[in-house]
Design a protein around this motif. Structure first.
Motif, short mmCIF file in Angstrom:
data_model
loop_
_atom_site.label_atom_id
_atom_site.label_comp_id
_atom_site.label_asym_id
_atom_site.label_seq_id
_atom_site.Cartn_x
_atom_site.Cartn_y
_atom_site.Cartn_z
N ILE A 71 0.86 -1.18 0.00
CA ILE A 71 0.00 0.00 0.00
C ILE A 71 0.90 1.23 0.00
N ILE A 72 0.63 2.14 -0.92
CA ILE A 72 1.40 3.38 -1.00
C ILE A 72 0.45 4.55 -0.78
N PHE A 73 0.82 5.41 0.17
CA PHE A 73 0.10 6.65 0.44
C PHE A 73 1.00 7.80 0.02
N TRP A 74 0.42 8.88 -0.56
CA TRP A 74 1.22 10.05 -0.89
C TRP A 74 0.34 11.30 -0.87
N THR A 75 0.97 12.43 -0.69
CA THR A 75 0.28 13.72 -0.71
C THR A 75 0.60 14.45 -1.99
N ASN A 76 -0.21 15.44 -2.32
CA ASN A 76 0.04 16.26 -3.51
C ASN A 76 0.88 17.51 -3.17
N GLY A 77 1.23 17.65 -1.93
CA GLY A 77 2.05 18.77 -1.50
C GLY A 77 2.69 18.44 -0.16
#
Length: 79
Positions: A71-77
């Motif tokens: 599972i990969i989580f990421w933000t746009n900033g």
């Protein structure tokens, strides 16, 4: 652009697959997907036409993708 990334790997996934029935694997994998969506929705839900509820992903601040047992989580900033 700055971003935050988190990577999670489900340990023992291969053994889980080999040691359980297809129905149990489907149920647990579906639960994993639902719980990830619930987390990125900040536990906000929307009611479906059927009357059931699902995570409201329209205002999520964190993105999520599932690739097999990862599972990969990421933000746009950077906020």
């Amino acid at each position: 652009m700055e971003t935050f990334i988190a990577f999670f790997d489900v340990l023992g996934f291969k053994e889980f697959i080999f040691n359980n029935t297809l129905d149990i694997v489907k149920d647990k994998f579906n639960l994993l997907l639902t719980e990830s969506e619930t987390a990125v929705s900040s536990e906000k839900f929307v009611q479906k036409v059927s009357g059931s509820y699902e995570p409201d992903l329209t205002k999520q601040k964190v993105n999520c993708i599932h690739i097999s047992d990862s599972i990969i989580f990421w933000t746009n900033g950077n906020t």
